[in-house]
Motif scaffolding. Structure first.
Motif, PDB file in Angstrom:
ATOM      1  N   LEU A   1       0.845  -1.148   0.079  1.00 59.64           N
ATOM      2  CA  LEU A   1      -0.003  -0.178   0.072  1.00 59.64           C
ATOM      3  C   LEU A   1       0.830   1.198  -0.062  1.00 59.64           C
ATOM      4  O   LEU A   1       0.246   2.563  -0.012  1.00 59.64           O
ATOM      5  CB  LEU A   1      -0.847   0.070   1.236  1.00 59.64           C
ATOM      6  CG  LEU A   1      -1.779  -1.368   1.493  1.00 59.64           C
ATOM      7  CD1 LEU A   1      -2.679  -0.897   2.765  1.00 59.64           C
ATOM      8  CD2 LEU A   1      -2.702  -1.386   0.294  1.00 59.64           C
ATOM      9  N   SER A   2       2.199   0.994  -0.235  1.00 59.32           N
ATOM     10  CA  SER A   2       3.114   2.315  -0.164  1.00 59.32           C
ATOM     11  C   SER A   2       2.754   3.402  -1.107  1.00 59.32           C
ATOM     12  O   SER A   2       2.358   3.172  -1.821  1.00 59.32           O
ATOM     13  CB  SER A   2       4.608   1.624  -0.437  1.00 59.32           C
ATOM     14  OG  SER A   2       4.910   0.743   0.129  1.00 59.32           O
ATOM     15  N   TYR A   3       3.347   4.562  -0.575  1.00 62.57           N
ATOM     16  CA  TYR A   3       3.148   5.804  -1.253  1.00 62.57           C
ATOM     17  C   TYR A   3       1.842   6.096  -1.756  1.00 62.57           C
ATOM     18  O   TYR A   3       1.548   6.374  -2.937  1.00 62.57           O
ATOM     19  CB  TYR A   3       4.232   5.780  -2.230  1.00 62.57           C
ATOM     20  CG  TYR A   3       5.542   5.926  -1.673  1.00 62.57           C
ATOM     21  CD1 TYR A   3       6.106   6.704  -0.798  1.00 62.57           C
ATOM     22  CD2 TYR A   3       6.163   4.398  -2.107  1.00 62.57           C
ATOM     23  CE1 TYR A   3       7.266   6.481  -0.131  1.00 62.57           C
ATOM     24  CE2 TYR A   3       7.443   4.458  -1.497  1.00 62.57           C
ATOM     25  CZ  TYR A   3       8.031   5.400  -0.548  1.00 62.57           C
ATOM     26  OH  TYR A   3       9.384   5.197   0.002  1.00 62.57           O
ATOM     27  N   ASN A   4       0.627   6.189  -0.915  1.00 63.08           N
ATOM     28  CA  ASN A   4      -0.413   6.807  -1.443  1.00 63.08           C
ATOM     29  C   ASN A   4      -0.824   7.977  -0.692  1.00 63.08           C
ATOM     30  O   ASN A   4      -0.026   8.442   0.228  1.00 63.08           O
ATOM     31  CB  ASN A   4      -1.586   5.718  -1.164  1.00 63.08           C
ATOM     32  CG  ASN A   4      -1.798   4.780  -2.435  1.00 63.08           C
ATOM     33  OD1 ASN A   4      -2.177   5.094  -3.503  1.00 63.08           O
ATOM     34  ND2 ASN A   4      -1.268   3.430  -2.374  1.00 63.08           N
ATOM     35  N   ASN A   5      -1.980   8.234  -0.406  1.00 63.81           N
ATOM     36  CA  ASN A   5      -2.438   9.442   0.573  1.00 63.81           C
ATOM     37  C   ASN A   5      -3.143   8.799   1.921  1.00 63.81           C
ATOM     38  O   ASN A   5      -3.979   9.342   2.437  1.00 63.81           O
ATOM     39  CB  ASN A   5      -3.576  10.478  -0.061  1.00 63.81           C
ATOM     40  CG  ASN A   5      -2.749  11.173  -1.348  1.00 63.81           C
ATOM     41  OD1 ASN A   5      -1.646  11.652  -1.273  1.00 63.81           O
ATOM     42  ND2 ASN A   5      -3.564  11.322  -2.317  1.00 63.81           N
ATOM     43  N   LEU A   6      -2.542   7.772   2.375  1.00 66.80           N
ATOM     44  CA  LEU A   6      -2.908   6.892   3.519  1.00 66.80           C
ATOM     45  C   LEU A   6      -2.397   7.450   4.726  1.00 66.80           C
ATOM     46  O   LEU A   6      -1.261   7.872   4.749  1.00 66.80           O
ATOM     47  CB  LEU A   6      -2.894   5.660   3.387  1.00 66.80           C
ATOM     48  CG  LEU A   6      -3.528   4.902   2.115  1.00 66.80           C
ATOM     49  CD1 LEU A   6      -2.877   3.484   2.105  1.00 66.80           C
ATOM     50  CD2 LEU A   6      -5.025   4.914   2.421  1.00 66.80           C
ATOM     51  N   SER A   7      -2.987   7.893   5.864  1.00 65.38           N
ATOM     52  CA  SER A   7      -2.446   8.214   7.050  1.00 65.38           C
ATOM     53  C   SER A   7      -2.836   7.079   8.149  1.00 65.38           C
ATOM     54  O   SER A   7      -3.765   7.206   8.816  1.00 65.38           O
ATOM     55  CB  SER A   7      -2.794   9.520   7.482  1.00 65.38           C
ATOM     56  OG  SER A   7      -2.526  10.659   6.487  1.00 65.38           O
ATOM     57  N   LEU A   8      -2.036   6.059   7.905  1.00 69.67           N
ATOM     58  CA  LEU A   8      -2.454   4.730   9.010  1.00 69.67           C
ATOM     59  C   LEU A   8      -2.195   4.972  10.356  1.00 69.67           C
ATOM     60  O   LEU A   8      -2.782   4.415  11.098  1.00 69.67           O
ATOM     61  CB  LEU A   8      -1.743   3.581   8.289  1.00 69.67           C
ATOM     62  CG  LEU A   8      -2.053   3.237   6.777  1.00 69.67           C
ATOM     63  CD1 LEU A   8      -1.424   1.870   6.439  1.00 69.67           C
ATOM     64  CD2 LEU A   8      -3.650   3.008   6.655  1.00 69.67           C
ATOM     65  N   GLY A   9      -1.288   5.772  10.717  1.00 68.61           N
ATOM     66  CA  GLY A   9      -0.949   5.829  12.330  1.00 68.61           C
ATOM     67  C   GLY A   9      -0.294   4.580  12.639  1.00 68.61           C
ATOM     68  O   GLY A   9       1.026   4.873  13.192  1.00 68.61           O
ATOM     69  N   ALA A  10      -0.757   3.551  12.491  1.00 68.43           N
ATOM     70  CA  ALA A  10      -0.202   2.222  12.676  1.00 68.43           C
ATOM     71  C   ALA A  10      -0.507   1.400  11.900  1.00 68.43           C
ATOM     72  O   ALA A  10      -1.306   1.398  11.093  1.00 68.43           O
ATOM     73  CB  ALA A  10      -0.738   2.054  14.351  1.00 68.43           C
ATOM     74  N   VAL A  11       0.375   0.112  12.065  1.00 70.50           N
ATOM     75  CA  VAL A  11       0.125  -0.913  11.286  1.00 70.50           C
ATOM     76  C   VAL A  11      -1.380  -1.563  11.338  1.00 70.50           C
ATOM     77  O   VAL A  11      -1.545  -1.784  12.901  1.00 70.50           O
ATOM     78  CB  VAL A  11       1.217  -1.894  11.232  1.00 70.50           C
ATOM     79  CG1 VAL A  11       0.919  -3.190  10.367  1.00 70.50           C
ATOM     80  CG2 VAL A  11       2.383  -1.254  10.530  1.00 70.50           C
ATOM     81  N   PRO A  12      -2.348  -1.692  10.627  1.00 67.00           N
ATOM     82  CA  PRO A  12      -3.555  -2.362  10.819  1.00 67.00           C
ATOM     83  C   PRO A  12      -3.387  -3.512  11.703  1.00 67.00           C
ATOM     84  O   PRO A  12      -2.537  -4.448  11.173  1.00 67.00           O
ATOM     85  CB  PRO A  12      -4.265  -2.512   9.707  1.00 67.00           C
ATOM     86  CG  PRO A  12      -3.657  -1.160   8.732  1.00 67.00           C
ATOM     87  CD  PRO A  12      -1.995  -1.186   9.012  1.00 67.00           C
ATOM     88  N   ASP A  13      -4.373  -4.137  12.526  1.00 70.51           N
ATOM     89  CA  ASP A  13      -4.162  -5.287  13.324  1.00 70.51           C
ATOM     90  C   ASP A  13      -4.324  -6.418  12.229  1.00 70.51           C
ATOM     91  O   ASP A  13      -3.796  -7.487  12.628  1.00 70.51           O
ATOM     92  CB  ASP A  13      -5.307  -5.208  14.211  1.00 70.51           C
ATOM     93  CG  ASP A  13      -5.058  -4.394  15.607  1.00 70.51           C
ATOM     94  OD1 ASP A  13      -3.786  -4.001  15.706  1.00 70.51           O
ATOM     95  OD2 ASP A  13      -5.880  -3.986  16.311  1.00 70.51           O
ATOM     96  N   TRP A  14      -5.152  -6.141  11.212  1.00 67.72           N
ATOM     97  CA  TRP A  14      -5.564  -7.369  10.319  1.00 67.72           C
ATOM     98  C   TRP A  14      -4.223  -7.718   9.643  1.00 67.72           C
ATOM     99  O   TRP A  14      -3.807  -8.620   8.996  1.00 67.72           O
ATOM    100  CB  TRP A  14      -6.733  -7.235   9.404  1.00 67.72           C
ATOM    101  CG  TRP A  14      -6.453  -5.850   8.615  1.00 67.72           C
ATOM    102  CD1 TRP A  14      -6.817  -4.624   8.761  1.00 67.72           C
ATOM    103  CD2 TRP A  14      -6.015  -6.087   7.419  1.00 67.72           C
ATOM    104  NE1 TRP A  14      -6.492  -3.926   7.675  1.00 67.72           N
ATOM    105  CE2 TRP A  14      -6.046  -4.870   6.651  1.00 67.72           C
ATOM    106  CE3 TRP A  14      -5.635  -6.783   6.385  1.00 67.72           C
ATOM    107  CZ2 TRP A  14      -5.545  -4.629   5.286  1.00 67.72           C
ATOM    108  CZ3 TRP A  14      -5.086  -6.785   5.076  1.00 67.72           C
ATOM    109  CH2 TRP A  14      -5.309  -5.565   4.524  1.00 67.72           C
TER     110      TRP A  14
END
Length: 593
Positions: A337-350
């Motif tokens: 999912l690298s280099y998008n406009n995502l602000s995940l904060g933390a690596v999702p649990d799933w």
């Protein structure tokens, strides 16, 4: 990989023909020689005459009057008629010293009963594809991959009405794809990848209803993806990546119920991923990276029960991630999912809890401490670079027994290298641009060191000296630039016989350049700039014939620059700011004209 699969199938069919021919009654007595047609023999010898050099040694077996006696390598015949039905010449391995040099003879078109022609991987067969090949009316397989064929594709290939496989990948073909290829109604496999083809995908391709596999990747194709490509019921593989295609993904694509592998990466595609993507029930691999897609990742993507590879990196996808991903895509092994406009904060649990082999989340605005994976022993590749991770690395690699590649560069990680235990079998590690301290000894001298091929720890605060190198190391890249490393370049640098890139620039390294550096014949990149090196540039470096970049700037070097290529043609700035270097490309040394 796809073209290799086709060639394997062709060879399997030919093996069946051999077994079938052996089971036929032998009605021809040994006195009736030669068995092979004189016309076919002459056509084959004409091809041999056009090959000026053959290091595969295949054509050396083409002697004697009978080309069908089993002694002519790569030649298959019908034993009942003595006519050549197959010509299969493949380079046996990836060794660059094994090739054929020459051109394709138009006389091969005289093999009137030829069904299979495979001349593949020869690298130095040049010239154009003969127009006369259109006379091979019985041809079902034409494979000319990985040669050096040039010019336009002959439009006359569209006359080969029985053709099932056409594979011309890995050449230097140019111009547009001939619309006449749309006449090949029996075509199942079409591979034109890795050429210089331009223009649009022909509209005539809508007639190729039996097509199962299409590979047009790594060309210069432009225009829209035709909407009719969703009308092929048998499609299992489409690769249009690395072109200049634009527009949106046609909705008809999502009618391809048998599609297993879809790659549209590295184009200029726009719009959103349609919700209908969830209809591709057979899809196993989805590559959409490096385009201009926007919007949210559709919820329907979680219905892809067979999907194991998902790469949608380098686009403009935005938050939030679909909540259904936490219980969907049960087969998933690799995600990017690298280099998008995502602000995940933390690596999702799933993601942390799945037994994934590849986790690539670079530039996803992750922060805090590095994640702990529930199934660390499944991981093969991790990329968490360009985020905002802090804290240390001491326990991050625990139980990652199968890890081969890791990239944690451009974060704010703080650790002493001596406290990091790397997994056995690690091949590549990139820790550049962090806040690491300590010396290199632990990384280079630990048990995993014999497997490491790439080490990049540049842009940190590493001290100490460059350690001695033992024999048997497989290092291809050692990059330690912009640190605080002192001492000298050890003479044992000559043990790194696989090294291709060596960068120690912007450190405090003194002493002379060891003459053993010239034994690294595979070296392509050498940067010793901005240190305190003294003495001469040794002439032994002239032994590195593959060198493409060298930089000796800002040291205390003196004496004549080695006066042979490539050292005397590197730019003058590569030698600037030293004590007294002279000779091309700098002014001549004193006492020399």
């Amino acid at each position: 990989m796809q073209s290799l699969r086709w060639v394997f199938c062709i060879l399997l069919v030919l093996s069946f023909f051999d077994m079938f021919s052996e089971s036929l009654p032998q009605t021809t007595s040994q006195s009736q020689t030669p068995v092979c047609s004189e016309a076919d023999r002459a056509a084959l010898l004409s091809f041999k005459a056009r090959i000026l050099k053959d290091t595969t040694d295949s054509l050396s077996s083409w002697t004697g009057s009978d080309c069908c006696d089993g002694g002519w390598e790569g030649v298959q015949c019908n034993p009942a008629t003595g006519r050549v039905t197959g010509l299969v010449l493949q380079r046996p391995d990836r060794d660059s010293s094994v090739y054929m040099k020459g051109t394709l003879s138009p006389s091969l078109a005289s093999l009137q009963f030829l069904e299979v022609m495979v001349i593949s991987g020869m690298k130095q067969i040049r010239g154009s594809i003969p127009e006369t090949f259109s006379n091979l009316a019985h041809l079902t397989q034409l494979v000319l991959d990985d040669n050096y064929l040039e010019g336009n594709m002959p439009s006359s290939l569209g006359h080969l009405s029985l053709l099932q496989t056409l594979s011309l990948g890995g050449n230097r073909l140019k111009g547009q794809i001939p619309p006449n290829l749309g006449n090949l109604r029996n075509l199942q496999q079409l591979n034109l990848a890795r050429n210089f083809l331009t223009g649009p995908i022909p509209t005539t391709f809508k007639n190729l209803h039996t097509l199962q596999s299409l590979d047009l990747s790594f060309n210069l194709l432009s225009g829209l993806i035709p909407d009719y490509e969703g009308q092929y019921p048998n499609f299992t593989f489409i690769d249009l990546s690395n072109n200049q295609l634009s527009g949106q993904i046609p909705i008809s694509f999502f009618n391809l119920a048998n599609m297993e592998d879809l790659s549209l990466s590295h184009n200029q595609l726009t719009g959103k991923i349609p919700d209908q993507i969830g209809e591709l029930k057979s899809l196993r691999r989805l590559h959409l990276s490096a385009n201009r897609f926007t919007g949210h990742i559709p919820i329907s993507i979680s219905r892809l029960q067979n999907l194991w590879y998902l790469n949608i990196s380098q686009n403009g996808f935005s938050d939030p991630l679909p909540f259904t991903l936490s219980r969907g895509i049960p087969s998933l092994l690799s995600i990017d999912l690298s280099y998008n406009n995502l602000s995940l904060g933390a690596v999702p649990d799933w993601i942390r809890s799945k037994p994934l082999s590849d986790v690539h989340l670079a530039g996803c605005k992750l922060r805090g401490t590095l994640p702990r994976f529930t199934k660390p022993d499944a991981l093969n590749s991790i990329d968490l670079s360009d985020n905002d991770f802090t804290d240390g690395l001491q326990s991050f690699f625990a139980n990652m027994s199968t890890l081969q590649n890791v990239n944690l560069s451009n974060n704010h990680l703080r650790s002493d290298l001596s406290e990091i235990r790397l997994p056995d079998g690690l091949s590549s590690i990139d820790l550049r641009s962090n806040q690491l301290t300590g010396s290199l000894s632990r990384i280079l001298n630990n048990p995993t060191g014999s497997f490491l091929e790439v080490i990049d720890v540049s842009g940190n605060q590493i001290t100490g000296s460059i350690p001695e190198f033992s024999e048997g190391l497989k290092l291809k890249a050692l990059i330690v630039a912009s640190n605080k490393i002192a001492g000298q370049i050890p003479s044992s640098i000559s043990n790194l016989v696989e090294l291709e890139k060596f960068d120690i620039s912007r450190n405090h390294i003194a002493g002379t350049i060891p003459t053993g550096l010239g034994l690294l014949v595979k070296l392509q990149w050498l940067d010793l700039s901005i240190n305190g090196l003294t003495g001469k540039i040794p002439n032994s470096l002239l032994g590195i014939e593959s060198l493409k970049h060298a930089n000796f700037r800002a040291n205390r070097l003196c004496g004549e620059i080695p006066q042979r290529r490539p050292f005397n043609i590197f730019p003058a700035v590569a030698y600037a700011h030293n004590l007294c270097l002279c000779g091309k490309p700098l002014p001549p040394c004193r006492g020399k004209k």
